[in-house]
Design a protein around this motif. Structure first.
Motif, PDB file in Angstrom:
ATOM      1  N   GLU A  85      75.216 -34.880  27.517  1.00 23.27           N
ATOM      2  CA  GLU A  85      76.304 -35.441  27.168  1.00 23.27           C
ATOM      3  C   GLU A  85      77.441 -33.946  26.853  1.00 23.27           C
ATOM      4  O   GLU A  85      76.847 -33.176  26.856  1.00 23.27           O
ATOM      5  CB  GLU A  85      76.267 -35.896  25.886  1.00 23.27           C
ATOM      6  N   GLY A  86      78.422 -34.713  27.163  1.00 24.51           N
ATOM      7  CA  GLY A  86      79.745 -33.290  27.039  1.00 24.51           C
ATOM      8  C   GLY A  86      81.391 -34.547  27.156  1.00 24.51           C
ATOM      9  O   GLY A  86      81.452 -35.245  28.146  1.00 24.51           O
TER      10      GLY A  86
ATOM     11  N   ALA B 241      72.529 -42.106  35.666  1.00 21.92           N
ATOM     12  CA  ALA B 241      74.029 -42.047  34.994  1.00 21.92           C
ATOM     13  C   ALA B 241      74.651 -43.822  35.334  1.00 21.92           C
ATOM     14  O   ALA B 241      74.852 -44.274  36.592  1.00 21.92           O
ATOM     15  CB  ALA B 241      74.679 -41.490  36.206  1.00 21.92           C
ATOM     16  N   LEU B 242      74.570 -44.503  34.325  1.00 22.16           N
ATOM     17  CA  LEU B 242      74.896 -46.005  33.754  1.00 22.16           C
ATOM     18  C   LEU B 242      75.951 -46.136  34.634  1.00 22.16           C
ATOM     19  O   LEU B 242      77.420 -45.715  33.933  1.00 22.16           O
ATOM     20  CB  LEU B 242      74.118 -46.609  32.730  1.00 22.16           C
ATOM     21  N   PRO B 243      76.332 -47.429  35.301  1.00 17.93           N
ATOM     22  CA  PRO B 243      78.202 -47.456  35.084  1.00 17.93           C
ATOM     23  C   PRO B 243      78.322 -48.307  34.637  1.00 17.93           C
ATOM     24  O   PRO B 243      77.888 -48.860  33.063  1.00 17.93           O
ATOM     25  CB  PRO B 243      77.593 -48.273  36.677  1.00 17.93           C
TER      26      PRO B 243
ATOM     27  N   ASN C 284      77.489 -43.159  24.169  1.00 17.58           N
ATOM     28  CA  ASN C 284      78.809 -43.457  25.191  1.00 17.58           C
ATOM     29  C   ASN C 284      79.790 -44.664  24.007  1.00 17.58           C
ATOM     30  O   ASN C 284      80.910 -44.319  24.143  1.00 17.58           O
ATOM     31  CB  ASN C 284      79.012 -44.201  26.385  1.00 17.58           C
ATOM     32  N   ARG C 285      78.461 -45.026  22.959  1.00 18.09           N
ATOM     33  CA  ARG C 285      79.493 -45.736  22.508  1.00 18.09           C
ATOM     34  C   ARG C 285      79.581 -45.288  21.489  1.00 18.09           C
ATOM     35  O   ARG C 285      80.877 -45.228  20.456  1.00 18.09           O
ATOM     36  CB  ARG C 285      78.487 -46.829  21.935  1.00 18.09           C
TER      37      ARG C 285
ATOM     38  N   VAL D  85      81.689 -41.980  21.425  1.00 17.51           N
ATOM     39  CA  VAL D  85      82.753 -41.223  21.442  1.00 17.51           C
ATOM     40  C   VAL D  85      84.116 -41.788  22.988  1.00 17.51           C
ATOM     41  O   VAL D  85      84.996 -42.204  22.440  1.00 17.51           O
ATOM     42  CB  VAL D  85      82.245 -39.285  22.271  1.00 17.51           C
ATOM     43  N   VAL D  86      83.175 -42.139  24.258  1.00 20.75           N
ATOM     44  CA  VAL D  86      84.225 -42.333  25.448  1.00 20.75           C
ATOM     45  C   VAL D  86      84.463 -43.878  24.920  1.00 20.75           C
ATOM     46  O   VAL D  86      85.881 -43.734  24.793  1.00 20.75           O
ATOM     47  CB  VAL D  86      83.662 -42.367  26.440  1.00 20.75           C
ATOM     48  N   GLU D  87      83.541 -44.342  25.120  1.00 18.92           N
ATOM     49  CA  GLU D  87      84.000 -46.248  24.364  1.00 18.92           C
ATOM     50  C   GLU D  87      85.431 -46.255  22.424  1.00 18.92           C
ATOM     51  O   GLU D  87      86.370 -47.334  23.298  1.00 18.92           O
ATOM     52  CB  GLU D  87      83.046 -46.845  24.398  1.00 18.92           C
ATOM     53  N   PRO D  88      85.100 -45.961  21.847  1.00 19.97           N
ATOM     54  CA  PRO D  88      86.002 -45.605  21.554  1.00 19.97           C
ATOM     55  C   PRO D  88      86.979 -44.990  20.999  1.00 19.97           C
ATOM     56  O   PRO D  88      88.271 -45.416  21.207  1.00 19.97           O
ATOM     57  CB  PRO D  88      85.195 -45.172  19.172  1.00 19.97           C
TER      58      PRO D  88
END
Length: 262
Positions: free
Chosen positions: A70-71, A97-99, A133-134, A136-139
């Protein structure tokens, strides 16, 4: 910072084929960088031998290993994974690396599509971004609701406890870079026609959303840095050092037979 000295050892490094290639491949010529890169290459080769030994042990013992990277965008996750995997047996590892989730996946339990990618006996799976992803990136980017975020944060530790209790070894690595370094790498990507495909709409907003990312990242660490599933934070402003440190952490985390013949 220590002053670079042209010692006998450094002269020997520069006089090697790799040393001369490293020195002459870029302008302006930089003796210190050339020496540093050759020493990195030598260190990397030794570590890659250990990775082969570790993988051989995993195959023989039918171990299942998940390694999460992650990062922030541009932190060097993909580059680190490439150096880790470039010498090991390709038949016994996968990079996932899931889309973006499909419509069907959006109706499933959030973790389901990741579980479907878990390793079989004797296999290593590297996640270039994962279920986190949920966290950090998603919110940050509005890709999930507050309720979905809260459910994830309430479930993730139990999810990982079930993973490890089932016998899967889980290694969690976070590649950490500064805001200045991220901006520098984004400029390099934008100006290089061989790298421009890497830049996404999410990346374009990363600098402006830096502090919000930091807030969610800190919440993630506070909640999920637990005893049986802890994070290793790798300082990644210098890619070569980060890659070496990531490999060292993996090797220390997996109790492989260090005397195994390969």
């Amino acid at each position: 910072m220590t002053e670079f000295k042209l010692t006998e050892e450094n002269v020997e490094v520069l006089n090697s084929n790799k040393g001369l290639t490293s020195l002459l491949s870029r302008e302006p010529y930089n003796l210190e960088k050339a020496v540093r890169y050759v020493k990195y290459e030598r260190r990397l080769k030794k570590l890659q031998v250990e990775l082969i030994r570790m993988q051989t042990w995993a195959i023989q013992e039918k171990e299942r290993i998940i390694i999460i990277f992650e990062g922030r965008d541009g932190a060097g996750k993909g580059g680190a994974i490439r150096r880790i995997t470039e010498r090991i047996n390709p038949r016994h590892f996968r990079i996932e690396a899931l889309p973006k989730p499909t419509e069907d996946e959006q109706t499933q339990w959030y973790f389901q599509r990741y579980v479907e990618k878990f390793p079989k006996a004797g296999e290593l799976v590297f996640f270039d971004r994962s279920w986190y992803n949920r966290a950090v990136v998603e919110p940050v980017n509005g890709f999930c609701t507050n309720e979905e975020y809260n459910i994830f944060m309430n479930q993730v530790n139990d999810f990982e406890r079930m993973i490890t209790e089932s016998g899967i070894r889980l290694v969690k690595i976070y590649m950490s870079i500064s805001k200045k370094e991220q901006a520098k790498r984004f400029e390099d990507i934008k100006s290089n026609p061989l790298k421009q495909w890497k830049m996404t709409s999410v990346d374009e907003k990363a600098q402006d959303l830096w502090d919000i990312y930091t807030n969610y990242k800190n919440k993630m660490f506070e909640k999920t840095n637990v005893q049986n599933s802890s994070w290793k934070i790798i300082r990644a402003n210098r890619k070569t050092i980060a890659r070496v440190n990531a490999i060292n952490h993996i090797l220390k985390s997996i109790p492989y037979d260090k005397d195994l013949e390969i």
